[in-house]
Design a protein around this motif. Sequence first.
Motif, PDB file in Angstrom:
ATOM      1  N   LEU A  73      41.016  60.748  41.371  1.00 45.84           N
ATOM      2  CA  LEU A  73      40.607  59.452  40.841  1.00 45.84           C
ATOM      3  C   LEU A  73      40.513  59.479  39.323  1.00 45.84           C
ATOM      4  CD1 LEU A  73      37.803  58.444  43.386  1.00 45.84           C
ATOM      5  CD2 LEU A  73      40.051  57.376  43.145  1.00 45.84           C
ATOM      6  N   ASP A  74      39.983  60.573  38.775  1.00 44.36           N
ATOM      7  CA  ASP A  74      39.895  60.698  37.318  1.00 44.36           C
ATOM      8  C   ASP A  74      41.278  60.661  36.673  1.00 44.36           C
ATOM      9  OD1 ASP A  74      37.285  60.640  36.473  1.00 44.36           O
ATOM     10  OD2 ASP A  74      37.175  62.753  35.932  1.00 44.36           O
ATOM     11  N   GLY A  75      42.242  61.282  37.312  1.00 39.25           N
ATOM     12  CA  GLY A  75      43.585  61.284  36.768  1.00 39.25           C
ATOM     13  C   GLY A  75      44.304  59.965  36.924  1.00 39.25           C
ATOM     14  N   THR A  76      43.976  59.236  37.994  1.00 38.37           N
ATOM     15  CA  THR A  76      44.669  57.986  38.304  1.00 38.37           C
ATOM     16  C   THR A  76      43.971  56.771  37.722  1.00 38.37           C
ATOM     17  OG1 THR A  76      45.319  59.053  40.394  1.00 38.37           O
ATOM     18  CG2 THR A  76      45.705  56.694  40.218  1.00 38.37           C
ATOM     19  N   TYR A  77      42.656  56.814  37.698  1.00 41.34           N
ATOM     20  CA  TYR A  77      41.825  55.728  37.155  1.00 41.34           C
ATOM     21  C   TYR A  77      40.867  56.373  36.149  1.00 41.34           C
ATOM     22  CZ  TYR A  77      43.433  53.585  41.527  1.00 41.34           C
ATOM     23  OH  TYR A  77      44.193  53.129  42.575  1.00 41.34           O
ATOM     24  N   PRO A  78      41.318  56.647  34.930  1.00 42.11           N
ATOM     25  CA  PRO A  78      40.579  57.539  34.030  1.00 42.11           C
ATOM     26  C   PRO A  78      39.295  56.983  33.420  1.00 42.11           C
ATOM     27  CG  PRO A  78      42.570  56.720  32.977  1.00 42.11           C
ATOM     28  CD  PRO A  78      42.636  56.272  34.393  1.00 42.11           C
ATOM     29  N   GLU A  79      38.985  55.709  33.618  1.00 37.25           N
ATOM     30  CA  GLU A  79      37.761  55.168  33.033  1.00 37.25           C
ATOM     31  C   GLU A  79      36.819  54.650  34.113  1.00 37.25           C
ATOM     32  OE1 GLU A  79      36.892  55.432  29.969  1.00 37.25           O
ATOM     33  OE2 GLU A  79      38.791  56.328  29.342  1.00 37.25           O
ATOM     34  N   PRO A  80      35.561  55.030  34.026  1.00 35.79           N
ATOM     35  CA  PRO A  80      35.012  56.071  33.153  1.00 35.79           C
ATOM     36  C   PRO A  80      35.338  57.458  33.709  1.00 35.79           C
ATOM     37  CG  PRO A  80      33.290  55.261  34.592  1.00 35.79           C
ATOM     38  CD  PRO A  80      34.514  54.432  34.891  1.00 35.79           C
ATOM     39  N   ARG A  81      35.540  58.394  32.826  1.00 38.72           N
ATOM     40  CA  ARG A  81      35.876  59.752  33.235  1.00 38.72           C
ATOM     41  C   ARG A  81      34.628  60.457  33.758  1.00 38.72           C
ATOM     42  NH1 ARG A  81      40.364  62.733  32.427  1.00 38.72           N
ATOM     43  NH2 ARG A  81      40.129  64.987  32.636  1.00 38.72           N
ATOM     44  N   LEU A  82      34.754  61.109  34.901  1.00 35.93           N
ATOM     45  CA  LEU A  82      33.616  61.783  35.522  1.00 35.93           C
ATOM     46  C   LEU A  82      33.646  63.294  35.328  1.00 35.93           C
ATOM     47  CD1 LEU A  82      33.452  59.702  38.816  1.00 35.93           C
ATOM     48  CD2 LEU A  82      32.110  59.414  36.726  1.00 35.93           C
ATOM     49  N   ILE A  83      34.837  63.846  35.138  1.00 36.13           N
ATOM     50  CA  ILE A  83      34.962  65.260  34.806  1.00 36.13           C
ATOM     51  C   ILE A  83      35.388  65.322  33.340  1.00 36.13           C
ATOM     52  CG2 ILE A  83      36.078  67.449  35.376  1.00 36.13           C
ATOM     53  CD1 ILE A  83      36.705  66.270  38.153  1.00 36.13           C
ATOM     54  N   PRO A  84      34.504  65.729  32.455  1.00 34.43           N
ATOM     55  CA  PRO A  84      34.803  65.637  31.019  1.00 34.43           C
ATOM     56  C   PRO A  84      36.076  66.367  30.623  1.00 34.43           C
ATOM     57  CG  PRO A  84      32.487  66.131  31.379  1.00 34.43           C
ATOM     58  CD  PRO A  84      33.156  66.251  32.711  1.00 34.43           C
ATOM     59  N   ALA A  85      36.728  65.855  29.593  1.00 40.24           N
ATOM     60  CA  ALA A  85      37.954  66.490  29.098  1.00 40.24           C
ATOM     61  C   ALA A  85      37.642  67.669  28.181  1.00 40.24           C
ATOM     62  CB  ALA A  85      38.806  65.459  28.356  1.00 40.24           C
ATOM     63  N   GLU A  86      36.552  67.577  27.434  1.00 39.24           N
ATOM     64  CA  GLU A  86      36.194  68.645  26.492  1.00 39.24           C
ATOM     65  C   GLU A  86      35.921  69.924  27.297  1.00 39.24           C
ATOM     66  OE1 GLU A  86      34.328  71.461  24.357  1.00 39.24           O
ATOM     67  OE2 GLU A  86      33.022  70.318  25.712  1.00 39.24           O
ATOM     68  N   PRO A  87      36.556  71.044  26.961  1.00 28.63           N
ATOM     69  CA  PRO A  87      36.547  72.222  27.836  1.00 28.63           C
ATOM     70  C   PRO A  87      35.162  72.778  28.163  1.00 28.63           C
ATOM     71  CG  PRO A  87      38.305  72.430  26.222  1.00 28.63           C
ATOM     72  CD  PRO A  87      37.499  71.228  25.831  1.00 28.63           C
ATOM     73  N   VAL A  88      34.266  72.866  27.189  1.00 29.91           N
ATOM     74  CA  VAL A  88      32.962  73.472  27.454  1.00 29.91           C
ATOM     75  C   VAL A  88      32.116  72.566  28.341  1.00 29.91           C
ATOM     76  CG1 VAL A  88      30.798  74.246  26.418  1.00 29.91           C
ATOM     77  CG2 VAL A  88      32.975  74.905  25.384  1.00 29.91           C
ATOM     78  N   LEU A  89      32.069  71.282  28.006  1.00 29.06           N
ATOM     79  CA  LEU A  89      31.285  70.359  28.831  1.00 29.06           C
ATOM     80  C   LEU A  89      31.891  70.244  30.224  1.00 29.06           C
ATOM     81  CD1 LEU A  89      28.903  68.461  29.070  1.00 29.06           C
ATOM     82  CD2 LEU A  89      30.342  66.628  28.139  1.00 29.06           C
ATOM     83  N   ARG A  90      33.212  70.231  30.298  1.00 25.98           N
ATOM     84  CA  ARG A  90      33.881  70.218  31.603  1.00 25.98           C
ATOM     85  C   ARG A  90      33.430  71.416  32.441  1.00 25.98           C
ATOM     86  NH1 ARG A  90      38.739  68.468  34.000  1.00 25.98           N
ATOM     87  NH2 ARG A  90      39.621  69.972  35.477  1.00 25.98           N
ATOM     88  N   ALA A  91      33.405  72.586  31.842  1.00 27.01           N
ATOM     89  CA  ALA A  91      33.001  73.790  32.568  1.00 27.01           C
ATOM     90  C   ALA A  91      31.552  73.688  33.034  1.00 27.01           C
ATOM     91  CB  ALA A  91      33.198  75.022  31.690  1.00 27.01           C
ATOM     92  N   ARG A  92      30.675  73.167  32.186  1.00 27.92           N
ATOM     93  CA  ARG A  92      29.260  73.030  32.556  1.00 27.92           C
ATOM     94  C   ARG A  92      29.096  72.074  33.726  1.00 27.92           C
ATOM     95  NH1 ARG A  92      26.938  77.362  30.163  1.00 27.92           N
ATOM     96  NH2 ARG A  92      27.035  77.303  27.891  1.00 27.92           N
ATOM     97  N   VAL A  93      29.786  70.943  33.662  1.00 24.58           N
ATOM     98  CA  VAL A  93      29.692  69.947  34.731  1.00 24.58           C
ATOM     99  C   VAL A  93      30.240  70.509  36.036  1.00 24.58           C
ATOM    100  CG1 VAL A  93      30.626  67.729  35.523  1.00 24.58           C
ATOM    101  CG2 VAL A  93      29.659  67.933  33.216  1.00 24.58           C
ATOM    102  N   LEU A  94      31.350  71.230  35.964  1.00 27.11           N
ATOM    103  CA  LEU A  94      31.915  71.822  37.175  1.00 27.11           C
ATOM    104  C   LEU A  94      31.029  72.937  37.721  1.00 27.11           C
ATOM    105  CD1 LEU A  94      35.720  71.889  36.282  1.00 27.11           C
ATOM    106  CD2 LEU A  94      34.570  70.434  37.963  1.00 27.11           C
ATOM    107  N   GLU A  95      30.412  73.693  36.847  1.00 25.49           N
ATOM    108  CA  GLU A  95      29.474  74.729  37.300  1.00 25.49           C
ATOM    109  C   GLU A  95      28.362  74.108  38.139  1.00 25.49           C
ATOM    110  OE1 GLU A  95      26.685  78.227  35.298  1.00 25.49           O
ATOM    111  OE2 GLU A  95      26.979  76.352  34.206  1.00 25.49           O
TER     112      GLU A  95
END
Length: 216
Positions: A73-95
């Motif tokens: 869904l994030d890739g197909t409907y990117p707004e609002p993005r739920l998995i951040p693009a910025e690498p560090v924040l993305r990693a924290r959210v996925l953790e």
Amino acid sequence: MDFYSFFNSSTSYRVRIALALKGIEPIFHGVNIRLGEHRDAHYVATVNPSAVVPAVVDGNFHLGQSLAIIDWLDGTYPEPRLIPAEPVLRARVLEFSNLIACDIHPVNNLRVLKYLTDVLKATSDQKDAWYKHWIAEGLCAAERLLEQAAAREGGPWCFGGAPTLADVCLVPQVANALRMGCDLSAYSRVMAAYRHASGHPSFVKAEPKNQPDYVA
């Protein structure tokens, strides 16, 4: 888009939140996992070979597993993005999200609890003790991660000033824990994030009681 869900499935709940946040109105199909409809041969053959909910079907594209669906869904409907693009924040959210999706949820979902009682003959008290033990193990870790996030990002959500996959995963897990009678008073940051998210219209829309297949 067709969306297959069960009102009381926390994984379906995650996807419902994501859909609501993105303003997507899919064609809803209720799949009653209590009655075993997710194992129906037609459902397995034509919707989800994993024989679980949730699932989405978009034309010839079929997908199960809540985190995979939300990533799509994030890739197909990117707004609002739920998995951040910025690498560090993305990693924290996925953790944080994987703590819930991989450490807490799998040992406490319906099929595991049914196996405990139906096959291993655990008593109701033993089943409840099992559930509460793994909730405590997981939410203690979640609380520590949110303490660190509060010091770094601040904001009323799990990670800063906007909802992410972390909130999408947290809310259904806390809702289930409360429904199962768990004492969550020790997890102040977890509960603060839960209460904040629970007041958001998209999270309200996704609640089990607001689903077409809801049964009291």
